[in-house]
Design an enzyme around this catalytic site. Structure first.
Site, PDB file in Angstrom:
ATOM      1  N   LYS A  35     -19.048 -51.536   3.448  1.00 28.62           N
ATOM      2  CA  LYS A  35     -17.837 -51.516   2.632  1.00 28.62           C
ATOM      3  C   LYS A  35     -16.632 -51.525   3.570  1.00 28.62           C
ATOM      4  CE  LYS A  35     -17.175 -46.558   2.085  1.00 28.62           C
ATOM      5  NZ  LYS A  35     -16.953 -45.453   1.181  1.00 28.62           N
ATOM      6  N   LYS A  72     -30.611 -44.468   0.380  1.00 23.94           N
ATOM      7  CA  LYS A  72     -31.618 -43.451   0.738  1.00 23.94           C
ATOM      8  C   LYS A  72     -31.657 -42.324  -0.292  1.00 23.94           C
ATOM      9  CE  LYS A  72     -29.129 -40.244   3.778  1.00 23.94           C
ATOM     10  NZ  LYS A  72     -29.079 -39.093   2.883  1.00 23.94           N
ATOM     11  N   VAL A  93     -20.545 -36.867   9.071  1.00 22.18           N
ATOM     12  CA  VAL A  93     -20.183 -35.690   8.286  1.00 22.18           C
ATOM     13  C   VAL A  93     -19.793 -34.523   9.183  1.00 22.18           C
ATOM     14  CG1 VAL A  93     -21.163 -33.933   6.749  1.00 22.18           C
ATOM     15  CG2 VAL A  93     -21.436 -36.347   6.214  1.00 22.18           C
ATOM     16  N   GLY A 119     -21.018 -56.887  -7.357  1.00 20.51           N
ATOM     17  CA  GLY A 119     -20.944 -57.276  -5.940  1.00 20.51           C
ATOM     18  C   GLY A 119     -22.315 -57.613  -5.394  1.00 20.51           C
ATOM     19  N   GLU A 168     -21.909 -32.332   0.807  1.00 13.29           N
ATOM     20  CA  GLU A 168     -20.649 -33.009   1.146  1.00 13.29           C
ATOM     21  C   GLU A 168     -20.516 -34.293   0.329  1.00 13.29           C
ATOM     22  OE1 GLU A 168     -18.007 -31.998   2.889  1.00 13.29           O
ATOM     23  OE2 GLU A 168     -17.270 -33.855   2.013  1.00 13.29           O
ATOM     24  N   PHE A 169     -19.303 -34.523  -0.167  1.00 18.80           N
ATOM     25  CA  PHE A 169     -19.082 -35.691  -1.032  1.00 18.80           C
ATOM     26  C   PHE A 169     -18.112 -36.700  -0.421  1.00 18.80           C
ATOM     27  CE2 PHE A 169     -20.352 -32.155  -3.737  1.00 18.80           C
ATOM     28  CZ  PHE A 169     -21.360 -32.721  -4.508  1.00 18.80           C
ATOM     29  N   LEU A 170     -17.740 -36.531   0.852  1.00 18.65           N
ATOM     30  CA  LEU A 170     -16.755 -37.459   1.430  1.00 18.65           C
ATOM     31  C   LEU A 170     -17.303 -38.884   1.457  1.00 18.65           C
ATOM     32  CD1 LEU A 170     -17.719 -38.289   4.544  1.00 18.65           C
ATOM     33  CD2 LEU A 170     -16.868 -36.039   5.048  1.00 18.65           C
ATOM     34  N   GLY A 187     -24.850 -50.566  -0.341  1.00 20.10           N
ATOM     35  CA  GLY A 187     -25.511 -50.256   0.924  1.00 20.10           C
ATOM     36  C   GLY A 187     -24.990 -48.921   1.415  1.00 20.10           C
ATOM     37  N   CYS A 189     -25.780 -43.562   2.377  1.00 20.70           N
ATOM     38  CA  CYS A 189     -26.110 -42.562   1.366  1.00 20.70           C
ATOM     39  C   CYS A 189     -26.819 -43.128   0.131  1.00 20.70           C
ATOM     40  CB  CYS A 189     -24.847 -41.828   0.935  1.00 20.70           C
ATOM     41  SG  CYS A 189     -24.181 -40.809   2.273  1.00 20.70           S
TER      42      CYS A 189
HETATM   43  P1  NAD Z   1     -25.232 -39.399  11.307  1.00 22.04           P
HETATM   44  O1  NAD Z   1     -26.488 -40.119  11.590  1.00 22.04           O
HETATM   45  O2  NAD Z   1     -23.922 -40.092  11.457  1.00 22.04           O
HETATM   46  O3  NAD Z   1     -25.153 -38.080  12.221  1.00 22.04           O
HETATM   47  C1  NAD Z   1     -26.194 -37.191  12.430  1.00 22.04           C
HETATM   48  C2  NAD Z   1     -26.014 -36.570  13.811  1.00 22.04           C
HETATM   49  O4  NAD Z   1     -26.939 -35.495  13.967  1.00 22.04           O
HETATM   50  C3  NAD Z   1     -26.265 -37.544  14.973  1.00 22.04           C
HETATM   51  O5  NAD Z   1     -25.136 -37.593  15.807  1.00 22.04           O
HETATM   52  C4  NAD Z   1     -27.482 -36.944  15.673  1.00 22.04           C
HETATM   53  O6  NAD Z   1     -27.471 -37.160  17.078  1.00 22.04           O
HETATM   54  C5  NAD Z   1     -27.359 -35.481  15.327  1.00 22.04           C
HETATM   55  N1  NAD Z   1     -28.619 -34.729  15.449  1.00 22.04           N
HETATM   56  C6  NAD Z   1     -29.855 -35.079  15.031  1.00 22.04           C
HETATM   57  N2  NAD Z   1     -30.734 -34.108  15.335  1.00 22.04           N
HETATM   58  C7  NAD Z   1     -30.042 -33.124  15.966  1.00 22.04           C
HETATM   59  C8  NAD Z   1     -30.399 -31.874  16.521  1.00 22.04           C
HETATM   60  N3  NAD Z   1     -31.660 -31.430  16.504  1.00 22.04           N
HETATM   61  N4  NAD Z   1     -29.420 -31.130  17.069  1.00 22.04           N
HETATM   62  C9  NAD Z   1     -28.145 -31.561  17.124  1.00 22.04           C
HETATM   63  N5  NAD Z   1     -27.755 -32.758  16.609  1.00 22.04           N
HETATM   64  C10 NAD Z   1     -28.684 -33.519  16.040  1.00 22.04           C
HETATM   65  O7  NAD Z   1     -25.384 -38.827   9.838  1.00 22.04           O
HETATM   66  P2  NAD Z   1     -24.228 -38.616   8.743  1.00 22.04           P
HETATM   67  O8  NAD Z   1     -23.856 -39.928   8.149  1.00 22.04           O
HETATM   68  O9  NAD Z   1     -23.175 -37.727   9.291  1.00 22.04           O
HETATM   69  O10 NAD Z   1     -25.043 -37.822   7.632  1.00 22.04           O
HETATM   70  C11 NAD Z   1     -25.428 -36.482   7.812  1.00 22.04           C
HETATM   71  C12 NAD Z   1     -25.892 -35.942   6.478  1.00 22.04           C
HETATM   72  O11 NAD Z   1     -24.780 -35.913   5.560  1.00 22.04           O
HETATM   73  C13 NAD Z   1     -26.958 -36.788   5.784  1.00 22.04           C
HETATM   74  O12 NAD Z   1     -27.826 -35.938   5.085  1.00 22.04           O
HETATM   75  C14 NAD Z   1     -26.164 -37.628   4.793  1.00 22.04           C
HETATM   76  O13 NAD Z   1     -26.923 -38.020   3.693  1.00 22.04           O
HETATM   77  C15 NAD Z   1     -25.078 -36.657   4.385  1.00 22.04           C
HETATM   78  N6  NAD Z   1     -23.836 -37.297   3.935  1.00 22.04           N
HETATM   79  C16 NAD Z   1     -23.358 -38.389   4.583  1.00 22.04           C
HETATM   80  C17 NAD Z   1     -22.160 -38.963   4.165  1.00 22.04           C
HETATM   81  C18 NAD Z   1     -21.608 -40.183   4.838  1.00 22.04           C
HETATM   82  O14 NAD Z   1     -20.717 -40.821   4.271  1.00 22.04           O
HETATM   83  N7  NAD Z   1     -22.077 -40.565   6.010  1.00 22.04           N
HETATM   84  C19 NAD Z   1     -21.466 -38.411   3.083  1.00 22.04           C
HETATM   85  C20 NAD Z   1     -21.971 -37.265   2.462  1.00 22.04           C
HETATM   86  C21 NAD Z   1     -23.169 -36.717   2.898  1.00 22.04           C
END
Ligand code: NAD
Length: 441
Positions: free
Chosen positions: A325, A267, A11, A257, A152-154, A261, A264
Site C-alpha cells: 500500500k 496472516k 510495531v 483493488g 496494536e492497531f497502528l 497484502g 497483517c
Molecule cells: P517485524 O518483523 O517488523 O519486527 C519484529 C522484530 O522482532 C524484528 O526486528 C526481529 O529481529 C525481532 N525479534 C525476533 N525475535 C526476537 C527476539 N528473540 N528478541 C529480540 N527481538 C526479536 O514485525 P512487526 O511488523 O513489527 O510486527 C510485530 C507484531 O505486531 C506482529 O505480531 C504483527 O502482527 C503485529 N502488528 C503489526 C502491525 C504492522 O503494521 N506491522 C500492526 C499491528 C500489529
C-alpha cells in the site's frame, strides 16, 4: 516509568518512539545486531513518514529512547515489558508462528528482577498471553509480575498518528495492579478522550484478530461485488459510494483493488481460521475471505491476458507501485509480487517502479530475472514506461494520480492502462486514445 519493547520492528520501534514522545524512558531491544546498529546511527530500518525525526529527537535530544541487543540490560528496573516480535504464518500450516514469542518469554522469565508487567502487543492467537504467564511462572512467582494483552492497531504509512491518536486502546488482564499501570501509561491519551476497553485476556486477543479479519472481509466483499459489476455492467466505485454513505456500513475499506497484502491481514485471516478450526468452529465467512483474496491477486493478470492472450512473449509491462500500500516500503504479501511473477512466467518483461519500495522489492524476485533484464527496477515512473505495451497501476501512491498523458503517449508503445486501484477516469483515458481497464467498472 521505564518501558522495554522487545522486537524493534515496525510495531516495537514505532511504539517505542511514541512512548518516548509521551515522555517515558523506553529501551528497544532486538536480537538483530545490524538492525540496532542502523537505528543507533539515526536511520530507521523501514520507511515510515515522521519516524526519522522522532528517532533523532528522542535518541539525541531528550535521550528518552535507547537501543540494545541485551534484554538483560534493558530489563534493569523496567516497569512494563512489551513483546513486539513478529508472529508470521507458518509455512506449511496457516497457524501463527509463535517461536519468537516463546523465545522471548523464556528470556524475560530469566531477567525479571523487580515487579513488572509483561504485555503482548504482538498479534497472538487466543491463549498465548496465558501461556506466556505459565512460562514465566516456571522461573518466578506470579506475585512478582503481571501479564496483559494490549494489541496494536497502528497502520503502516500512518503509524505515528495511529499510535498517538488511536480509536481505542484495549487492555486485557486479570490483574488490577497491571491494569492500573497500563491505564497510567496511556494517561496522555485521556486528553483526547481515547476510549480504553478493559476486558479479559482472551477477549482482548480475539478483538485484534476479529478487527483485522473484519476489515479484510470488507475488502474481500467489495472485490466480489467488483466481479459482479463487471459481469452486469455496473460501476463498483459508485456502488461503494452508495453503500459507504450509510453510516452502518461506512466508506472505509470498501475500495476494490488487486487484493489485500501486508504484514497483517493475510496472516491474521489465516491465523483466525486456524484458531477457529482448532476450537471446533467452522470459519465459513473467513475461509471465503481468504480464498477470495488469493483469487483477487490474479485478477489484474486475467485482465491483461484477456486483452493480450496467454503468451506475453515480446511484451513489456510498466508496473507502477510495488509496496502493498502507499506510505510504506513493506513488500510482505504485496499483490505486485504475484502479478509480476505471472507476467514474467507468461513471457513478458517488466519495468517496475515504486517511490520507496524498489530496494525491498528486489529481494522478492529471482536474481536471474533481474540480471537477464526480464525484470528491471526503474529510477522514476516515466522511465518504467519506455517502449511498454501497457501500464499496470498496482499501488496508489499520490504521485501516480495525475500523470502527464503527453509523456505517456511519447513513451509507450501501446496506449494501454490496467488500473488496479481505479485511480483514473475511464472516459477521460478513453477519450485520450487509451485502452483502459479498471477493477469492477
Ligand atoms: P517485524 O518483523 O517488523 O519486527 C519484529 C522484530 O522482532 C524484528 O526486528 C526481529 O529481529 C525481532 N525479534 C525476533 N525475535 C526476537 C527476539 N528473540 N528478541 C529480540 N527481538 C526479536 O514485525 P512487526 O511488523 O513489527 O510486527 C510485530 C507484531 O505486531 C506482529 O505480531 C504483527 O502482527 C503485529 N502488528 C503489526 C502491525 C504492522 O503494521 N506491522 C500492526 C499491528 C500489529
Amino acid at each position: 516509568m521505564k518501558l522495554v519493547m522487545v522486537g524493534a520492528g515496525y510495531v516495537g520501534l514505532v511504539s517505542g518512539a511514541c512512548f518516548a514522545e509521551f515522555g517515558f524512558e523506553t529501551v528497544c531491544v532486538d536480537k538483530d545486531k545490524s538492525r540496532i546498529e542502523k537505528i543507533e546511527k539515526g536511520s530507521c530500518p523501514f520507511f515510515e513518514p515522521g519516524m526519522d525525526d522522532l528517532l533523532i529527537k528522542h535518541t539525541q535530544k531528550t535521550k528518552l529512547l535507547s537501543f540494545t541487543t541485551s534484554l538483560a540490560d534493558a530489563m534493569q528496573n523496567a516497569n512494563i515489558v512489551f513483546i513486539t516480535v513478529g508472529t508470521p504464518s507458518r509455512r506449511i500450516e496457516d497457524e501463527a508462528d509463535l517461536s519468537a514469542i516463546w523465545d522471548v518469554s523464556h528470556e524475560i522469565a530469566k531477567n525479571i528482577k523487580n515487579y513488572c508487567v509483561i504485555v503482548t502487543k504482538s498479534t497472538v492467537p487466543v491463549g498465548t498471553t496465558k501461556k506466556i504467564k505459565k512460562i514465566i511462572e516456571t522461573k518466578i512467582s506470579s506475585e512478582n509480575f503481571g501479564v496483559v494483552s494490549n494489541p496494536e492497531f497502528l497502520r503502516e504509512g500512518s503509524a505515528i498518528n495511529d499510535f498517538m491518536r488511536p480509536d481505542r486502546v484495549v487492555i486485557g488482564t486479570e490483574s488490577k495492579k497491571s491494569e492500573k499501570l497500563m491505564r497510567d501509561l496511556y494517561r496522555p491519551l485521556n486528553l483526547i478522550e481515547t476510549p480504553i476497553v478493559s476486558t479479559t485476556i482472551e477477549t482482548s486477543e480475539v478483538i485484534k484478530y476479529a478487527s483485522n479479519s473484519f476489515l479484510a472481509t470488507k475488502i474481500g466483499f467489495i472485490n466480489q461485488v467488483a466481479d459482479l459489476c463487471e459481469a452486469v455492467g455496473a460501476n463498483v466505485q459508485d456502488v461503494a459510494k452508495g453503500m459507504g454513505i450509510d453510516k452502518r456500513i461506512g466508506a472505509k475499506f470498501l475500495h476494490a483493488g488487486p487484493g489485500f497484502g501486508g504484514s497483517c491481514f493475510p496472516k491474521d485471516v489465516k491465523a483466525i481460521i486456524h484458531t477457529a478450526k482448532k476450537a471446533g468452529v467452522e470459519p465459513m465467512v473467513l475461509d471465503a475471505v481468504e480464498k477470495r483474496n488469493q483469487r483477487q491477486k490474479e485478477r489484474m493478470f486475467d485482465h491483461i491476458t484477456s486483452k493480450y492472450g496467454s503468451d506475453l512473449s515480446g511484451l513489456i509491462f510498466a508496473v507502477w507501485g510495488l509496496s502493498f500500500k502507499p506510505g510504506t516500503d513493506d513488500m510482505r504479501e504485496a499483490p505486485s509480487v504475484v502479478l509480476i511473477k505471472s507476467l514474467i512466467k507468461a513471457g513478458a518483461r517488466v519495468q517496475a517502479f515504486d517511490p520507496v519500495a524498489n530496494e525491498e522489492a528486489v529481494k522478492k524476485f529471482s536474481k536471474d530475472w533481474i540480471s537477464s533484464r526480464k525484470l528491471t527496477f526503474c529510477d522514476d515512473n516515466y522511465s518504467a514506461l519506455e517502449n511498454s505495451n501497457a501500464l499496470v497501476l498496482i499501488t496508489e501512491w499520490k504521485m501516480f494520480r495525475n500523470p502527464s498523458l503527453s509523456k505517456l503517449k511519447e513513451l509507450m508503445k501501446n496506449l494501454c492502462i490496467f488500473d488496479g486501484r481505479n485511480q483514473y477516469d475511464p472516459a477521460y483515458m478513453r477519450s485520450n486514445g487509451f485502452y483502459y481497464k479498471g477493477i469492477g467498472r
